[in-house]
Design an enzyme around this catalytic site. Structure first.
Site, mmCIF file in Angstrom:
data_model
loop_
_atom_site.group_PDB
_atom_site.id
_atom_site.type_symbol
_atom_site.label_atom_id
_atom_site.label_comp_id
_atom_site.label_asym_id
_atom_site.label_seq_id
_atom_site.Cartn_x
_atom_site.Cartn_y
_atom_site.Cartn_z
ATOM 1 N N ARG A 44 0.852 -1.202 0.000
ATOM 2 C CA ARG A 44 0.000 0.000 0.000
ATOM 3 C C ARG A 44 0.891 1.257 0.000
ATOM 4 O O ARG A 44 0.628 2.214 -0.710
ATOM 5 C CB ARG A 44 -0.949 -0.008 1.217
ATOM 6 C CG ARG A 44 -2.001 -1.117 1.140
ATOM 7 C CD ARG A 44 -3.109 -0.932 2.159
ATOM 8 N NE ARG A 44 -2.726 -1.221 3.525
ATOM 9 C CZ ARG A 44 -2.753 -2.417 4.105
ATOM 10 N NH1 ARG A 44 -3.162 -3.476 3.400
ATOM 11 N NH2 ARG A 44 -2.390 -2.582 5.363
ATOM 12 N N LYS A 134 -10.502 15.593 6.167
ATOM 13 C CA LYS A 134 -11.709 15.264 5.390
ATOM 14 C C LYS A 134 -12.701 14.456 6.224
ATOM 15 O O LYS A 134 -12.292 13.619 7.043
ATOM 16 C CB LYS A 134 -11.310 14.438 4.166
ATOM 17 C CG LYS A 134 -12.499 13.978 3.322
ATOM 18 C CD LYS A 134 -12.089 13.036 2.216
ATOM 19 C CE LYS A 134 -12.782 11.708 2.378
ATOM 20 N NZ LYS A 134 -12.571 10.791 1.263
ATOM 21 N N LYS A 217 -16.549 19.721 -0.739
ATOM 22 C CA LYS A 217 -16.271 18.638 -1.695
ATOM 23 C C LYS A 217 -17.584 17.940 -2.050
ATOM 24 O O LYS A 217 -17.998 16.986 -1.401
ATOM 25 C CB LYS A 217 -15.279 17.649 -1.056
ATOM 26 C CG LYS A 217 -14.975 16.431 -1.928
ATOM 27 C CD LYS A 217 -13.743 15.695 -1.455
ATOM 28 C CE LYS A 217 -13.568 14.371 -2.177
ATOM 29 N NZ LYS A 217 -12.265 13.769 -1.972
HETATM 30 P P1 13P Z 1 -13.562 9.418 -5.663
HETATM 31 O O1 13P Z 1 -13.016 10.565 -6.467
HETATM 32 O O2 13P Z 1 -13.016 8.087 -6.076
HETATM 33 O O3 13P Z 1 -15.063 9.462 -5.552
HETATM 34 O O4 13P Z 1 -12.981 9.605 -4.199
HETATM 35 C C1 13P Z 1 -13.016 10.847 -3.625
HETATM 36 C C2 13P Z 1 -13.169 10.704 -2.171
HETATM 37 O O5 13P Z 1 -12.339 11.153 -1.419
HETATM 38 C C3 13P Z 1 -14.379 10.040 -1.660
HETATM 39 O O6 13P Z 1 -14.510 10.262 -0.289
#
Ligand code: 13P
Length: 335
Positions: A44, A134, A217
């Site tokens: 990973r 996040k 986001k």
């Molecule tokens: P994706 O762009 O693959 O949807 O992932 C973004 C992300 O951080 C989802 O929480």
């Protein structure tokens, strides 16, 4: 300008975007299983480190979202991973929610958990070098969902999270993801996404979150992936802009879309059109996971020792999205 706004602009200003490399160990294991690579902590890290050492980290990627395992790992040249990322001029970030769990009272829906003990975990991540965080809330569309309960409880959690993150001097990414799975129309996606985002901001304001020091986001406005009524890319861009214009307070410096299961090309093309048509003052950039990593992972899985080749594939995708974040992408640049 506040320090938090400054960091937000360094992450997504000037065409830069975010690499979402914060897949949990179980999600990353699925991704590696799909390309027949054994999911060990070493593998990973090897894949992720290959990306973090790419030249696009300085040119295109303003921030990288990490998972708890990765932020504590040590790179091949004995650097802490956040230090490695900072050394390329990008900001390290960290996913701090602990996942979406069954919502009591509406068991077909999810509530994102992770508030207990969050203040202490944030201090730890800050000391490890994180500049932003996040938290993802997730909502499905059906005839009856998302319910008011799901919309309210996830907005409340996102707001409590954001207030704690700013208290710890980091920029919270607020991610309410209305999923594209299902038969719903783009109109339903537009209506539900607008409701979800508005409720998030009601709660953020109630919790005294500084809106200049966050990044939103969201998903783009799409018809469900099982809907027969798909819409054009231009309509996706128009509806997405209309939704954000009416739901996001003007203080917010920027928006970084998730890719949400769109293909690499579709994610880039839609982002480009959004920027071409954008008449708002919001920065419109990307925070992609799959749409930045898919091709690179495929290449790497067959050539694990070929870091230069993997980086070339990744750099291309990052460059395409950085052009799209400025409305300067065109299809012929893909070749
Ligand atoms: P994706 O762009 O693959 O949807 O992932 C973004 C992300 O951080 C989802 O929480």
């Amino acid at each position: 300008m506040s320090d938090l706004k400054n960091i937000a602009l360094e992450i997504i200003g000037n065409g830069k975007g975010i690499l979402a490399a914060d897949e949990s160990t179980s999600t990353m294991t699925k991704r590696l299983d799909d390309v027949n690579v054994k999911s060990t902590p070493e593998n990973r890290l090897l894949f992720r480190e290959t990306l973090f050492r790419s030249s696009s980290m300085s040119d295109c990627i303003g921030g990288v979202i990490l998972y708890d395992e990765t932020i504590k790992q040590i790179s091949s040249d004995k650097k802490k991973v956040p230090e490695l990322i900072s050394s390329f001029g990008s900001h390290p970030g960290i996913k701090v929610d602990t996942g979406a769990k069954i919502l009591a009272g509406s068991p077909d829906e999810k509530i994102t958990e992770g508030l207990d003990g969050l203040r202490d975990r944030l201090k730890e991540y800050y000391n490890l070098g994180a500049k932003f965080t996040k938290w993802r809330g997730v909502y499905s569309i059906t005839k009856t969902y998302p319910s008011k309960l799901c919309i309210y409880s996830n907005a409340h959690a996102l707001a409590r999270y954001s207030a704690l993150v700013q208290e710890c001097n980091m920029v919270p990414i607020v991610e309410p993801e209305v999923l594209m799975d299902g038969e719903h129309s783009a109109k339903e996606c537009f209506e539900k996404t607008s409701e979800v985002i508005k409720k998030c901001f009601d709660e953020l304001i109630l919790h005294k979150v500084d809106l200049e020091g966050i990044i939103l986001k969201p998903n783009m406005i799409l018809a469900g992936n099982k809907s027969k009524d798909q819409i054009s890319n231009e309509e996706v861009a128009k509806l997405t802009l209309e939704c954000l214009k009416k739901s996001v307070p003007t203080e917010v410096p920027g928006i970084a879309f998730l890719s949400g299961g769109q293909s690499e090309l579709q994610s880039t093309e839609n982002l480009n059109l959004i920027n071409k048509l954008n008449t708002t003052n919001f920065i419109m950039s990307y925070s992609y996971g799959r749409a930045l990593q898919q091709s690179a992972l495929k290449f790497w899985s067959k050539n694990i020792q070929d870091s230069k080749g993997t980086q070339k594939v990744f750099n291309h995708r990052a460059k395409m999205n950085t052009l799209a974040a400025q409305g300067k992408w065109s299809k012929n640049l893909e070749n």
